[in-house]
Design a protein around this motif. Structure first.
Motif, PDB file in Angstrom:
ATOM      1  N   ILE A 303      30.876-108.651 -96.522  1.00  0.00           N
ATOM      2  CA  ILE A 303      30.509-107.270 -96.854  1.00  0.00           C
ATOM      3  C   ILE A 303      30.196-106.477 -95.586  1.00  0.00           C
ATOM      4  N   LEU A 307      32.003-103.135 -94.380  1.00  0.00           N
ATOM      5  CA  LEU A 307      31.245-101.909 -94.159  1.00  0.00           C
ATOM      6  C   LEU A 307      31.364-101.399 -92.724  1.00  0.00           C
ATOM      7  N   TRP A 317      39.697-100.221 -98.766  1.00  0.00           N
ATOM      8  CA  TRP A 317      38.289-100.514 -98.447  1.00  0.00           C
ATOM      9  C   TRP A 317      37.483-100.661 -99.725  1.00  0.00           C
ATOM     10  N   PHE A 321      35.631-104.039-101.273  1.00  0.00           N
ATOM     11  CA  PHE A 321      34.186-103.979-101.540  1.00  0.00           C
ATOM     12  C   PHE A 321      33.896-104.389-102.982  1.00  0.00           C
ATOM     13  N   SER A 325      31.765-107.782-104.290  1.00  0.00           N
ATOM     14  CA  SER A 325      30.635-107.642-105.213  1.00  0.00           C
ATOM     15  C   SER A 325      30.857-108.459-106.469  1.00  0.00           C
ATOM     16  N   CYS A 369      31.748 -93.313 -99.556  1.00  0.00           N
ATOM     17  CA  CYS A 369      31.929 -94.634 -98.934  1.00  0.00           C
ATOM     18  C   CYS A 369      31.068 -94.771 -97.683  1.00  0.00           C
ATOM     19  N   GLN A 373      28.045 -97.392 -96.974  1.00  0.00           N
ATOM     20  CA  GLN A 373      27.951 -98.204 -95.766  1.00  0.00           C
ATOM     21  C   GLN A 373      26.528 -98.208 -95.222  1.00  0.00           C
TER      22      GLN A 373
END
Length: 542
Positions: A303, A307, A317, A321, A325, A369, A373
């Motif tokens: 992660i 990020l 991206w 992500f 998760s 996004c 981050q």
């Protein structure tokens, strides 16, 4: 839970529409591999565009007369034809295709612009049109309902189409073909075209070359006259001469709803991901074993890497992500309904990304996004420190447990050593006892061997005597058998001799009786029948 109704958009219907339209685009790209030319029929709802498409496809028509109305209909229904509707509601919701092999043209009946199907439907229609005309050079024929000499409402439908599709005149409008449908006046076709060209010159700066006219059909006779094979071929020849258009859109109408959807949905999904990770991992990190700790650190590293990077494609991206998760939730068994919802979002996101420059929600999505981050980086760094501290405490606890375990092991080994020494002593005593027992067994075995040999000799002698007795007995039995047979033979012979004598005596008796019968006796001095003393008869012998 992610509630799509809060986003003021029917996500399910939009996804179903995207699936259908994606098939249409795939079909279009497949057909374009044959190096054919594309002719698109466009026009407002109710302009007669679908009827003209069916006419160009070779359909046969019939003129229907009822008590309430008169209308044109297909003589033979077929899936290759577009549905026809005389009203103002669009029937064609998706493009229809017809390939003319003679002219090597792909004819497309496009859904009507500015109908009452709603903003989202119009946005989808506009996007399909844009994708068609940006993927290849195409020819466009606009069908205009034109019953009179002059444009109805000054041709507002055509002007609106031009403003919508060709904003800022990034294309010469004169390159469009114009089909005047339903013309009902007596002016000749040539004069009507000149008249229309003059009217168009008020909007354009150049002369419009490609104009076709289709008269109104108000009887079966008009149907056969106007929709004849000759007029069909004539219309095809007029349309294939139209210039191809190379086009780039300048804006996307009706895009505000999609922009709002992308903005709100992306913010909702990203916020929920951060909340779920923060809440669940904070609870779970105290219950994790070593293997889960290692896996969690690996996922946190993934992660943090995602990020820290800024990929070329923001959706890539986002997808990475989401996947990390999801992996976290599956590994540590906490609820996660984001994946399915995010996949729906990405499907819509990717579909409209072709025109992302015209939808503000895409730039807002990138900002979200960046915010994620920042949020997740702080949370992950804090979680990483907690994990490292917990790992240090666990390491100390393991060292203490190892020291206690080592002491317990030393004590256990001492007890085992004493037990082994006792066991060795016991084994030595057992060995001596075993050797003594073995010696006694050897002596006993020697005695038994000797007894065995004596018994074997006795058994051998007994067997020999038994054999001799058996032989003597057999000889005796044989001798007795022979003697018995001899006695039986002697008895049989004696019996036969006696039988022979009896037979001979019986024969003589019979002869005597026969003689006596033949010679009666004479009475002598001794009385009748007396012939002398008994035994002196001539038939008897001693």
């Amino acid at each position: 839970m992610i509630q799509s109704d809060k986003l003021n958009i029917d996500e399910k219907t939009l996804l179903e529409t995207i699936d259908r339209i994606s098939l249409q685009l795939d079909q279009f790209e497949y057909k374009m591999q044959s190096n054919l030319q594309v002719l698109i029929l466009v026009g407002d709802t109710g302009s007669g565009k679908s009827t003209i498409f069916n006419f160009l496809c070779g359909a046969k028509f019939k003129y229907v007369i009822t008590d309430d109305e008169e209308y044109l209909d297909l003589a033979d229904k077929s899936d290759q034809y577009s549905e026809m509707n005389s009203g103002m509601k669009s029937v064609t919701k998706e493009p229809k295709y017809f390939y003319n092999e003679t002219f090597n043209h792909l004819l497309i009946d496009f859904p009507g612009f500015h109908d009452t199907s709603g903003e989202i439907s119009q946005l989808i229609i506009q996007m399909i049109f844009y994708k068609f005309i940006t993927k290849s050079n195409v020819k466009i024929a606009y069908v205009l309902f034109h019953p009179q000499t002059n444009f109805i409402s000054r041709g507002i439908a055509l002007q609106q189409f031009i403003k919508t599709v060709f904003k800022e005149k990034n294309l010469e409008i004169s390159k469009l073909a114009l089909i005047l449908n339903h013309y009902n006046e007596n002016m000749k076709e040539e004069k009507l075209i000149i008249n229309v060209q003059k009217q168009l010159k008020e909007v354009e700066t150049v002369k419009h070359e490609w104009i076709s006219v289709i008269r109104r059909i108000n009887s079966p006779e008009k149907l056969n006259e106007i929709f004849s094979e000759e007029n069909r071929e004539k219309l095809w020849f007029e349309l294939i001469t139209v210039n191809e258009i190379s086009f780039q859109p300048q804006f996307l109408p009706y895009s505000d709803r999609i922009s709002t959807y992308i903005t709100e949905k992306s913010d909702l999904i990203l916020s929920l991901i951060c909340q779920q990770m923060d809440y669940n991992l904070s609870l779970k990190n105290k219950e994790m074993n070593d293997e889960q700790f290692i896996l969690l650190q690996s996922l946190i590293g993934s992660i943090q890497h995602i990020l820290s990077t800024t990929p070329e494609q923001t959706e890539d991206w986002f997808n990475k992500f989401i996947n990390v998760s999801l992996e976290l939730s599956q590994t540590f068994h906490f609820e996660n309904d984001i994946h399915e919802k995010s996949q729906n979002f990405l499907k819509i996101f990717n579909f409209f990304s072709f025109f992302s420059e015209f939808i503000n929600g895409y730039s807002t999505f990138e900002k979200h996004c960046i915010q994620v981050q920042q949020k997740c980086t702080y949370f992950l760094e804090s979680l990483q420190k907690k994990i490292e501290l917990q790992r240090v405490n666990e390491e100390k606890l393991r060292e203490k447990q190892s020291r206690i375990k080592a002491e317990q092991q030393f004590n256990t080994e001492s007890q085992i050593r004493i037990q082994k020494e006792q066991m060795y002593a016991q084994e030595y005593e057992n060995r001596i006892r075993y050797e003594q027992q073995l010696k006694m067994e050897q002596q006993l075995r020697t005695v038994l061997e000797q007894d065995k040999k004596g018994m074997e000799q006795q058994y051998k002698d007994y067997c020999e005597k038994s054999l001799q007795i058996q032989n003597n007995l057999q000889n005796l039995i044989q001798t007795e058998k022979v003697q018995k047979q001899q006695v039986e033979l002697d008895l049989k012979r004696q019996l036969q001799d006696l039988q022979n004598k009896l037979n001979e005596m019986e024969q003589r008796r019979k002869e005597w009786l026969e003689h006596r019968a033949n010679h009666p006796p004479h009475h002598g001095p001794h009385g009748p029948g007396h012939h002398g003393p008994p035994g002196h008869h001539g038939w008897f012998k001693k």
